[in-house]
Design a protein around this motif. Structure first.
Motif, PDB file in Angstrom:
ATOM      1  N   LEU A  29     -23.452-136.037 -45.163  1.00 34.50           N
ATOM      2  CA  LEU A  29     -24.845-135.771 -45.493  1.00 34.50           C
ATOM      3  C   LEU A  29     -25.083-136.269 -46.910  1.00 34.50           C
ATOM      4  CD1 LEU A  29     -27.403-134.381 -44.352  1.00 34.50           C
ATOM      5  CD2 LEU A  29     -26.667-132.321 -45.515  1.00 34.50           C
ATOM      6  N   ASN A  30     -26.029-137.182 -47.070  1.00 36.18           N
ATOM      7  CA  ASN A  30     -26.321-137.776 -48.383  1.00 36.18           C
ATOM      8  C   ASN A  30     -25.068-138.378 -49.020  1.00 36.18           C
ATOM      9  OD1 ASN A  30     -28.983-136.926 -48.098  1.00 36.18           O
ATOM     10  ND2 ASN A  30     -28.587-134.985 -49.124  1.00 36.18           N
ATOM     11  N   ASP A  31     -24.288-139.086 -48.233  1.00 33.16           N
ATOM     12  CA  ASP A  31     -23.063-139.757 -48.676  1.00 33.16           C
ATOM     13  C   ASP A  31     -21.976-138.807 -49.172  1.00 33.16           C
ATOM     14  OD1 ASP A  31     -24.021-142.302 -48.034  1.00 33.16           O
ATOM     15  OD2 ASP A  31     -25.012-142.512 -49.972  1.00 33.16           O
ATOM     16  N   HIS A  32     -22.061-137.529 -48.803  1.00 33.12           N
ATOM     17  CA  HIS A  32     -21.025-136.565 -49.144  1.00 33.12           C
ATOM     18  C   HIS A  32     -20.515-135.916 -47.856  1.00 33.12           C
ATOM     19  CE1 HIS A  32     -23.295-136.789 -52.951  1.00 33.12           C
ATOM     20  NE2 HIS A  32     -22.098-136.625 -53.491  1.00 33.12           N
ATOM     21  N   LEU A  33     -19.205-135.733 -47.774  1.00 32.93           N
ATOM     22  CA  LEU A  33     -18.650-135.026 -46.628  1.00 32.93           C
ATOM     23  C   LEU A  33     -18.891-133.539 -46.801  1.00 32.93           C
ATOM     24  CD1 LEU A  33     -15.254-136.778 -45.850  1.00 32.93           C
ATOM     25  CD2 LEU A  33     -17.344-136.826 -44.524  1.00 32.93           C
ATOM     26  N   GLU A  34     -19.405-132.916 -45.766  1.00 27.88           N
ATOM     27  CA  GLU A  34     -19.662-131.480 -45.760  1.00 27.88           C
ATOM     28  C   GLU A  34     -18.958-130.870 -44.563  1.00 27.88           C
ATOM     29  OE1 GLU A  34     -21.269-129.907 -48.102  1.00 27.88           O
ATOM     30  OE2 GLU A  34     -22.196-131.591 -49.137  1.00 27.88           O
ATOM     31  N   THR A  35     -18.643-129.608 -44.647  1.00 26.87           N
ATOM     32  CA  THR A  35     -18.061-128.880 -43.532  1.00 26.87           C
ATOM     33  C   THR A  35     -18.989-127.731 -43.177  1.00 26.87           C
ATOM     34  OG1 THR A  35     -16.770-127.456 -44.995  1.00 26.87           O
ATOM     35  CG2 THR A  35     -15.677-129.438 -44.141  1.00 26.87           C
ATOM     36  N   GLY A  36     -18.854-127.275 -41.944  1.00 27.94           N
ATOM     37  CA  GLY A  36     -19.683-126.165 -41.505  1.00 27.94           C
ATOM     38  C   GLY A  36     -19.269-125.694 -40.128  1.00 27.94           C
ATOM     39  N   THR A  37     -20.105-124.826 -39.565  1.00 24.46           N
ATOM     40  CA  THR A  37     -19.839-124.241 -38.257  1.00 24.46           C
ATOM     41  C   THR A  37     -21.080-124.356 -37.386  1.00 24.46           C
ATOM     42  OG1 THR A  37     -18.353-122.661 -39.306  1.00 24.46           O
ATOM     43  CG2 THR A  37     -19.064-122.152 -37.077  1.00 24.46           C
ATOM     44  N   VAL A  38     -20.900-124.796 -36.152  1.00 24.33           N
ATOM     45  CA  VAL A  38     -22.013-124.902 -35.213  1.00 24.33           C
ATOM     46  C   VAL A  38     -22.525-123.499 -34.889  1.00 24.33           C
ATOM     47  CG1 VAL A  38     -22.690-125.607 -32.878  1.00 24.33           C
ATOM     48  CG2 VAL A  38     -21.148-127.050 -34.215  1.00 24.33           C
ATOM     49  N   THR A  39     -23.837-123.283 -35.060  1.00 24.47           N
ATOM     50  CA  THR A  39     -24.417-121.975 -34.750  1.00 24.47           C
ATOM     51  C   THR A  39     -25.323-122.023 -33.523  1.00 24.47           C
ATOM     52  OG1 THR A  39     -26.255-122.335 -36.278  1.00 24.47           O
ATOM     53  CG2 THR A  39     -24.325-121.159 -37.122  1.00 24.47           C
ATOM     54  N   LYS A  40     -25.812-123.223 -33.176  1.00 23.18           N
ATOM     55  CA  LYS A  40     -26.662-123.361 -31.996  1.00 23.18           C
ATOM     56  C   LYS A  40     -26.601-124.794 -31.509  1.00 23.18           C
ATOM     57  CE  LYS A  40     -31.279-122.606 -30.208  1.00 23.18           C
ATOM     58  NZ  LYS A  40     -32.640-122.113 -30.473  1.00 23.18           N
ATOM     59  N   GLN A  41     -26.513-124.957 -30.189  1.00 23.47           N
ATOM     60  CA  GLN A  41     -26.498-126.288 -29.600  1.00 23.47           C
ATOM     61  C   GLN A  41     -27.907-126.672 -29.164  1.00 23.47           C
ATOM     62  OE1 GLN A  41     -23.248-125.703 -26.621  1.00 23.47           O
ATOM     63  NE2 GLN A  41     -22.571-127.651 -27.496  1.00 23.47           N
ATOM     64  N   LEU A  42     -28.257-127.916 -29.418  1.00 20.80           N
ATOM     65  CA  LEU A  42     -29.501-128.496 -28.946  1.00 20.80           C
ATOM     66  C   LEU A  42     -29.147-129.646 -28.004  1.00 20.80           C
ATOM     67  CD1 LEU A  42     -31.293-128.556 -32.408  1.00 20.80           C
ATOM     68  CD2 LEU A  42     -31.518-126.828 -30.624  1.00 20.80           C
ATOM     69  N   LYS A  43     -30.135-130.380 -27.519  1.00 18.31           N
ATOM     70  CA  LYS A  43     -29.879-131.460 -26.566  1.00 18.31           C
ATOM     71  C   LYS A  43     -28.959-132.538 -27.157  1.00 18.31           C
ATOM     72  CE  LYS A  43     -30.706-134.152 -22.951  1.00 18.31           C
ATOM     73  NZ  LYS A  43     -30.045-133.923 -21.696  1.00 18.31           N
ATOM     74  N   ASN A  44     -29.369-133.133 -28.286  1.00 20.24           N
ATOM     75  CA  ASN A  44     -28.611-134.238 -28.877  1.00 20.24           C
ATOM     76  C   ASN A  44     -28.033-133.911 -30.243  1.00 20.24           C
ATOM     77  OD1 ASN A  44     -29.073-136.171 -26.784  1.00 20.24           O
ATOM     78  ND2 ASN A  44     -31.197-136.209 -27.459  1.00 20.24           N
ATOM     79  N   SER A  45     -28.200-132.674 -30.679  1.00 21.53           N
ATOM     80  CA  SER A  45     -27.732-132.284 -32.001  1.00 21.53           C
ATOM     81  C   SER A  45     -27.417-130.795 -32.006  1.00 21.53           C
ATOM     82  CB  SER A  45     -28.785-132.621 -33.054  1.00 21.53           C
ATOM     83  OG  SER A  45     -30.017-132.025 -32.717  1.00 21.53           O
ATOM     84  N   ALA A  46     -26.948-130.337 -33.175  1.00 17.23           N
ATOM     85  CA  ALA A  46     -26.601-128.919 -33.298  1.00 17.23           C
ATOM     86  C   ALA A  46     -27.085-128.391 -34.638  1.00 17.23           C
ATOM     87  CB  ALA A  46     -25.088-128.732 -33.192  1.00 17.23           C
ATOM     88  N   VAL A  47     -27.375-127.107 -34.671  1.00 15.66           N
ATOM     89  CA  VAL A  47     -27.675-126.437 -35.922  1.00 15.66           C
ATOM     90  C   VAL A  47     -26.328-126.043 -36.521  1.00 15.66           C
ATOM     91  CG1 VAL A  47     -28.818-124.477 -37.008  1.00 15.66           C
ATOM     92  CG2 VAL A  47     -29.876-125.574 -35.015  1.00 15.66           C
ATOM     93  N   VAL A  48     -26.088-126.475 -37.762  1.00 17.14           N
ATOM     94  CA  VAL A  48     -24.802-126.251 -38.417  1.00 17.14           C
ATOM     95  C   VAL A  48     -25.021-125.438 -39.688  1.00 17.14           C
ATOM     96  CG1 VAL A  48     -22.805-127.358 -39.503  1.00 17.14           C
ATOM     97  CG2 VAL A  48     -23.887-128.417 -37.515  1.00 17.14           C
ATOM     98  N   GLU A  49     -24.267-124.348 -39.809  1.00 13.22           N
ATOM     99  CA  GLU A  49     -24.269-123.552 -41.038  1.00 13.22           C
ATOM    100  C   GLU A  49     -23.271-124.189 -41.985  1.00 13.22           C
ATOM    101  OE1 GLU A  49     -23.036-119.099 -42.412  1.00 13.22           O
ATOM    102  OE2 GLU A  49     -23.969-119.329 -40.441  1.00 13.22           O
ATOM    103  N   ILE A  50     -23.742-124.614 -43.152  1.00 14.82           N
ATOM    104  CA  ILE A  50     -22.924-125.345 -44.109  1.00 14.82           C
ATOM    105  C   ILE A  50     -21.995-124.383 -44.852  1.00 14.82           C
ATOM    106  CG2 ILE A  50     -22.985-126.869 -46.125  1.00 14.82           C
ATOM    107  CD1 ILE A  50     -25.932-127.484 -45.321  1.00 14.82           C
ATOM    108  N   ASP A  51     -20.749-124.823 -45.050  1.00 18.57           N
ATOM    109  CA  ASP A  51     -19.808-124.071 -45.879  1.00 18.57           C
ATOM    110  C   ASP A  51     -20.171-124.300 -47.340  1.00 18.57           C
ATOM    111  OD1 ASP A  51     -18.421-123.292 -43.593  1.00 18.57           O
ATOM    112  OD2 ASP A  51     -16.968-124.935 -43.759  1.00 18.57           O
ATOM    113  N   GLU A  52     -20.362-123.220 -48.087  1.00 18.26           N
ATOM    114  CA  GLU A  52     -20.777-123.347 -49.481  1.00 18.26           C
ATOM    115  C   GLU A  52     -19.594-123.700 -50.376  1.00 18.26           C
ATOM    116  OE1 GLU A  52     -23.493-120.964 -52.737  1.00 18.26           O
ATOM    117  OE2 GLU A  52     -22.886-119.951 -50.908  1.00 18.26           O
ATOM    118  N   THR A  53     -19.820-124.683 -51.250  1.00  7.82           N
ATOM    119  CA  THR A  53     -18.816-125.085 -52.235  1.00  7.82           C
ATOM    120  C   THR A  53     -19.506-125.194 -53.592  1.00  7.82           C
ATOM    121  OG1 THR A  53     -19.203-127.452 -51.934  1.00  7.82           O
ATOM    122  CG2 THR A  53     -17.544-126.447 -50.514  1.00  7.82           C
ATOM    123  N   ALA A  54     -18.726-125.382 -54.632  1.00  8.77           N
ATOM    124  CA  ALA A  54     -19.296-125.536 -55.971  1.00  8.77           C
ATOM    125  C   ALA A  54     -20.123-126.814 -56.077  1.00  8.77           C
ATOM    126  CB  ALA A  54     -18.176-125.549 -57.012  1.00  8.77           C
TER     127      ALA A  54
END
Length: 77
Positions: A29-54
């Motif tokens: 996302l914006n040229d940065h690697l992010e990690t997270g957890t899928v919270t909801k599935q959609l047809k072609n995408s998913a809602v992802v809760e981002i892991d907070e970092t500094a």
């Protein structure tokens, strides 16, 4: 006229079959690697809760800690 919440069943595409709810993922996302957890599935995408970092504090504030990511742009951790 009726108002209220409508429940519909969303069937994920074939790419979404491997990204069930609670699946940890990595995505760019914006040229940065992010990690997270899928919270909801959609047809072609998913809602992802981002892991907070500094490093992603500003992103967390702007997005309220969630983003929608296309299945093709995610990988399981």
């Amino acid at each position: 006229m009726a108002f209220g919440k409508f429940e519909t069943t969303i069937v994920p595409s074939q790419f979404g079959e491997t990204f069930k709810v609670n699946t940890p993922v990595v995505f760019k996302l914006n040229d940065h690697l992010e990690t997270g957890t899928v919270t909801k599935q959609l047809k072609n995408s998913a809602v992802v809760e981002i892991d907070e970092t500094a490093e992603n504090h500003q992103l967390m504030v702007q997005s309220n800690g969630v983003v929608i990511v296309n299945y093709k742009h995610m990988k399981k951790i």
